[in-house]
Design a protein around this motif. Structure first.
Motif, PDB file in Angstrom:
ATOM      1  N   ILE A 150       4.027  26.250  53.720  1.00 55.47           N
ATOM      2  CA  ILE A 150       3.572  25.192  54.626  1.00 55.47           C
ATOM      3  C   ILE A 150       2.065  25.299  54.815  1.00 55.47           C
ATOM      4  O   ILE A 150       1.334  24.289  54.755  1.00 55.47           O
ATOM      5  N   VAL A 151       1.576  26.495  55.031  1.00 56.48           N
ATOM      6  CA  VAL A 151       0.133  26.705  55.182  1.00 56.48           C
ATOM      7  C   VAL A 151      -0.597  26.229  53.928  1.00 56.48           C
ATOM      8  O   VAL A 151      -1.630  25.548  54.004  1.00 56.48           O
ATOM      9  N   HIS A 152      -0.046  26.564  52.764  1.00 57.68           N
ATOM     10  CA  HIS A 152      -0.663  26.128  51.505  1.00 57.68           C
ATOM     11  C   HIS A 152      -0.713  24.609  51.410  1.00 57.68           C
ATOM     12  O   HIS A 152      -1.737  24.023  51.037  1.00 57.68           O
ATOM     13  N   ASP A 153       0.404  23.942  51.712  1.00 53.91           N
ATOM     14  CA  ASP A 153       0.462  22.491  51.548  1.00 53.91           C
ATOM     15  C   ASP A 153      -0.460  21.759  52.514  1.00 53.91           C
ATOM     16  O   ASP A 153      -1.002  20.685  52.179  1.00 53.91           O
ATOM     17  N   LEU A 154      -0.642  22.308  53.696  1.00 53.97           N
ATOM     18  CA  LEU A 154      -1.584  21.688  54.634  1.00 53.97           C
ATOM     19  C   LEU A 154      -3.009  21.811  54.125  1.00 53.97           C
ATOM     20  O   LEU A 154      -3.831  20.904  54.327  1.00 53.97           O
ATOM     21  N   ALA A 155      -3.313  22.903  53.449  1.00 55.81           N
ATOM     22  CA  ALA A 155      -4.661  23.118  52.927  1.00 55.81           C
ATOM     23  C   ALA A 155      -4.878  22.442  51.578  1.00 55.81           C
ATOM     24  O   ALA A 155      -6.023  22.178  51.193  1.00 55.81           O
ATOM     25  N   ASN A 156      -3.778  22.140  50.864  1.00 60.14           N
ATOM     26  CA  ASN A 156      -3.875  21.594  49.503  1.00 60.14           C
ATOM     27  C   ASN A 156      -2.939  20.405  49.345  1.00 60.14           C
ATOM     28  O   ASN A 156      -1.960  20.471  48.593  1.00 60.14           O
ATOM     29  N   PRO A 157      -3.196  19.301  50.018  1.00 60.42           N
ATOM     30  CA  PRO A 157      -2.253  18.169  49.974  1.00 60.42           C
ATOM     31  C   PRO A 157      -2.085  17.554  48.592  1.00 60.42           C
ATOM     32  O   PRO A 157      -1.060  16.924  48.325  1.00 60.42           O
ATOM     33  N   HIS A 164       8.312  19.001  51.897  1.00 59.72           N
ATOM     34  CA  HIS A 164       7.524  18.396  52.970  1.00 59.72           C
ATOM     35  C   HIS A 164       6.185  17.889  52.425  1.00 59.72           C
ATOM     36  O   HIS A 164       5.766  16.760  52.705  1.00 59.72           O
ATOM     37  N   GLY A 165       5.507  18.751  51.666  1.00 60.92           N
ATOM     38  CA  GLY A 165       4.206  18.381  51.130  1.00 60.92           C
ATOM     39  C   GLY A 165       4.274  17.238  50.146  1.00 60.92           C
ATOM     40  O   GLY A 165       3.438  16.321  50.172  1.00 60.92           O
ATOM     41  N   PHE A 166       5.280  17.263  49.260  1.00 62.52           N
ATOM     42  CA  PHE A 166       5.408  16.181  48.279  1.00 62.52           C
ATOM     43  C   PHE A 166       5.736  14.852  48.967  1.00 62.52           C
ATOM     44  O   PHE A 166       5.171  13.799  48.618  1.00 62.52           O
ATOM     45  N   LEU A 167       6.653  14.870  49.921  1.00 68.99           N
ATOM     46  CA  LEU A 167       7.019  13.624  50.603  1.00 68.99           C
ATOM     47  C   LEU A 167       5.843  13.068  51.393  1.00 68.99           C
ATOM     48  O   LEU A 167       5.561  11.869  51.341  1.00 68.99           O
ATOM     49  N   ALA A 168       5.152  13.930  52.130  1.00 70.24           N
ATOM     50  CA  ALA A 168       4.045  13.447  52.954  1.00 70.24           C
ATOM     51  C   ALA A 168       2.925  12.871  52.106  1.00 70.24           C
ATOM     52  O   ALA A 168       2.415  11.775  52.384  1.00 70.24           O
ATOM     53  N   GLU A 169       2.521  13.576  51.067  1.00 71.16           N
ATOM     54  CA  GLU A 169       1.414  13.097  50.243  1.00 71.16           C
ATOM     55  C   GLU A 169       1.779  11.807  49.512  1.00 71.16           C
ATOM     56  O   GLU A 169       0.978  10.865  49.438  1.00 71.16           O
ATOM     57  N   PHE A 204       5.416  18.053  60.212  1.00 61.23           N
ATOM     58  CA  PHE A 204       4.488  18.450  59.152  1.00 61.23           C
ATOM     59  C   PHE A 204       3.333  17.460  59.050  1.00 61.23           C
ATOM     60  O   PHE A 204       2.157  17.858  58.938  1.00 61.23           O
ATOM     61  N   ALA A 205       3.649  16.167  59.088  1.00 64.54           N
ATOM     62  CA  ALA A 205       2.605  15.150  58.955  1.00 64.54           C
ATOM     63  C   ALA A 205       1.624  15.201  60.120  1.00 64.54           C
ATOM     64  O   ALA A 205       0.420  14.951  59.941  1.00 64.54           O
ATOM     65  N   ALA A 206       2.109  15.518  61.316  1.00 67.17           N
ATOM     66  CA  ALA A 206       1.206  15.633  62.459  1.00 67.17           C
ATOM     67  C   ALA A 206       0.224  16.786  62.258  1.00 67.17           C
ATOM     68  O   ALA A 206      -0.976  16.666  62.593  1.00 67.17           O
ATOM     69  N   LEU A 207       0.705  17.906  61.725  1.00 70.16           N
ATOM     70  CA  LEU A 207      -0.198  19.022  61.411  1.00 70.16           C
ATOM     71  C   LEU A 207      -1.206  18.613  60.339  1.00 70.16           C
ATOM     72  O   LEU A 207      -2.399  18.948  60.424  1.00 70.16           O
TER      73      LEU A 207
END
Length: 506
Positions: A150-157, A164-169, A204-207
């Motif tokens: 999660i930390v990685h995906d927030l830093a590397n969208p 979570h990261g794939f859906l949000a981006e 996740f998206a709010a973060l």
């Protein structure tokens, strides 16, 4: 064994007894991206989509995405995405070639390609079978904000690792391009799975919004992206669903047997049972296949069906797995044939059934009768060790939720809590009576540390409840811990027979 592989060019020469796709695969276009292309998806959702393609709904081909391993891609790509579904019962085996998977992607190798598939305007549904642990929930049920991925995906969208990261981006990209959002259809064994994923993704998206809105990160996204959480909260559909089909792990013996029947090699056929069920909340703004033509139940509220499946099937499956392992049974059919385990399961069902919605007209008697028949299928050889994986993630919704409701109603959850104790005992038995890595759990490191401390049954039960977050903040939590501890002490001293005797099971 043959050197020839199953493929578009060889399928037409298969024996007449083998069902093959009854449509031109070249005319099919992708409409669904599936995250988590494991055996269950290929035995379940992909088969239903294959049915729809066969009657001319050619806009719903599947792009399969593996979030971790390339193994499925490496098996299927040389076969043009084709594979054999072996439907096995005590009366025989029927083979069917499935053609609904058009292409395969491996997220760690090419996250950009996965994002492109998700952002493709033709993609109208994203389905998921990523297992409970991949939703990355903290003990309280919210998003595990400090999980490394999660930390990685927030830093590397632009290069995510998680669903979570794939859906949000991809939803952000679609929004920026004026493309309507896809519908997100969770098919994992989570309570209210659509609503649960919706809540986690909004969190996740709010973060992500907060990070991308920071001046130092402004270069990473357009200013409008800071409202992604609201867009997902209000503008994206997340219908819940309930899925049911038993899918044992494929063995080399299965591969050899099926190659002999096909006359060509299939690197990864899928084993399953005749029974198959899918119940879906009918909320698909971007459209959907006509699944109901092929036995899918489309409903307004999936919760009664979901609760029945989680508490009666999944709960008893976990019970059979852990008690079966402790009793020396390698497969479900052998464990279920054990008279004591069989009687225990009846008692477990008797405790769980009153916790189900009473106004939903559920046929629990018929359902459990059918489960007993399925568990007795000697041809499946469903390994207890396979079902035993990830107990810390599965037991809250399969067992603990029912136990909490039993206590709230003033009734005893004695059978239910033996399942939790059996899980703890089975974890403790690894490296002793059971092989070291016979099954796994996301909390294995912490569980091993607890086992090393040689705690009393009461101390161990308390520590495991704290670690896994079982019944967190519930008024009767201590009662559940005490019941679990008493069962665990009996399992430690006399095995399942002693624990069963305390429940008047001879």
């Amino acid at each position: 064994m043959t050197d020839r592989r199953l493929s578009d060019s060889t399928q037409q020469a298969l024996p007449a007894s083998v069902a093959v796709p009854r449509y031109d695969r070249n005319s099919v276009s992708p409409g669904i991206v599936h995250l988590g292309v494991g055996a269950f998806h290929r035995a379940h959702q992909a088969a239903y989509v294959d049915d729809c393609l066969a009657v001319g709904e050619t806009g719903w081909g599947i792009v399969g995405v593996s979030l971790r391993s390339p193994d499925t891609r490496d098996a299927l790509v040389p076969q043009d995405g084709l594979y054999t579904l072996a439907i096995t019962s005590s009366g025989g085996e029927k083979l069917r070639v499935i053609g609904s998977i058009l292409s395969m992607l491996v997220a760690p190798e090419d996250p950009a390609a996965v994002l492109a598939a998700l952002a493709d305007p033709r993609t109208r549904i994203v389905t998921l079978t990523i297992t409970e642990k991949a939703y990355l929930r903290a003990a309280g049920g919210g998003l595990d904000k400090i999980h490394p991925d999660i930390v990685h995906d927030l830093a590397n969208p632009q290069a995510p690792r998680t669903a979570h990261g794939f859906l949000a981006e991809s939803l952000s990209r679609r929004r920026a391009a004026g493309i309507p959002p896809f519908t997100v259809l969770c098919c994992d064994n989570l309570p209210a799975n659509g609503a649960t994923l919706h809540r986690l993704l909004v969190e996740f998206a709010a973060l992500r919004d907060a990070r991308l809105a920071a001046p130092s990160d402004a270069r990473l996204a357009a200013p409008s992206d800071a409202r992604l959480a609201g867009h997902i909260a209000d503008g994206v559909a997340f219908p819940s669903s309930m899925v049911d089909r038993i899918v044992p792990a494929t063995t080399d013996a299965d591969r050899a047997r099926i190659a002999g029947q096909l006359g060509v090699e299939d690197a990864w056929p899928v084993m399953t049972e005749p029974f198959c069920q899918w119940v879906i909340e009918d909320d698909f703004p971007a459209g959907r296949p006509a699944w109901e033509k092929f036995g899918v139940t489309m409903v307004g509220d999936v919760r009664p069906f979901e609760d029945m499946k989680l508490r009666l099937l999944n709960g008893s499956h976990s019970a059979i797995a852990y008690l079966g392992l402790l009793s020396g049974h390698a497969t479900v059919d052998r464990a279920f044939a054990d008279p004591a385990i069989r009687r225990f399961v009846d008692g477990l069902w008797a405790e769980a059934i009153p916790t189900l919605p009473q106004n939903a007209e559920l046929d629990t008697a018929g359902y459990t009768t059918e489960l007993a028949e399925r568990y007795s299928n000697t041809a499946l050889a469903h390994r207890t060790a396979q079902i035993a994986n990830d107990g810390s993630q599965k037991l809250p919704q399969r067992i603990v939720a029912s136990a909490v409701e039993r206590l709230t109603a003033g009734a005893s959850p004695a059978h239910l809590m033996l399942v939790v104790a059996a899980w703890i005992a089975a974890c403790e038995a690894r490296g002793k009576a059971l092989p070291e890595s016979h099954f796994t759990d996301p909390l294995d490191a912490q569980l091993a540390s607890l086992a090393h401390r040689q705690l009393s049954a009461g101390e161990a039960a308390m520590a495991v409840f704290d670690l896994a977050g079982f019944a967190r903040d519930h008024a009767e939590r201590q009662t559940l811990i005490e019941l679990t501890a008493a069962h665990l002490e009996r399992l430690r001293t006399g095995g399942p027979a002693t624990a069963f005797a305390a429940l008047d099971i001879a």
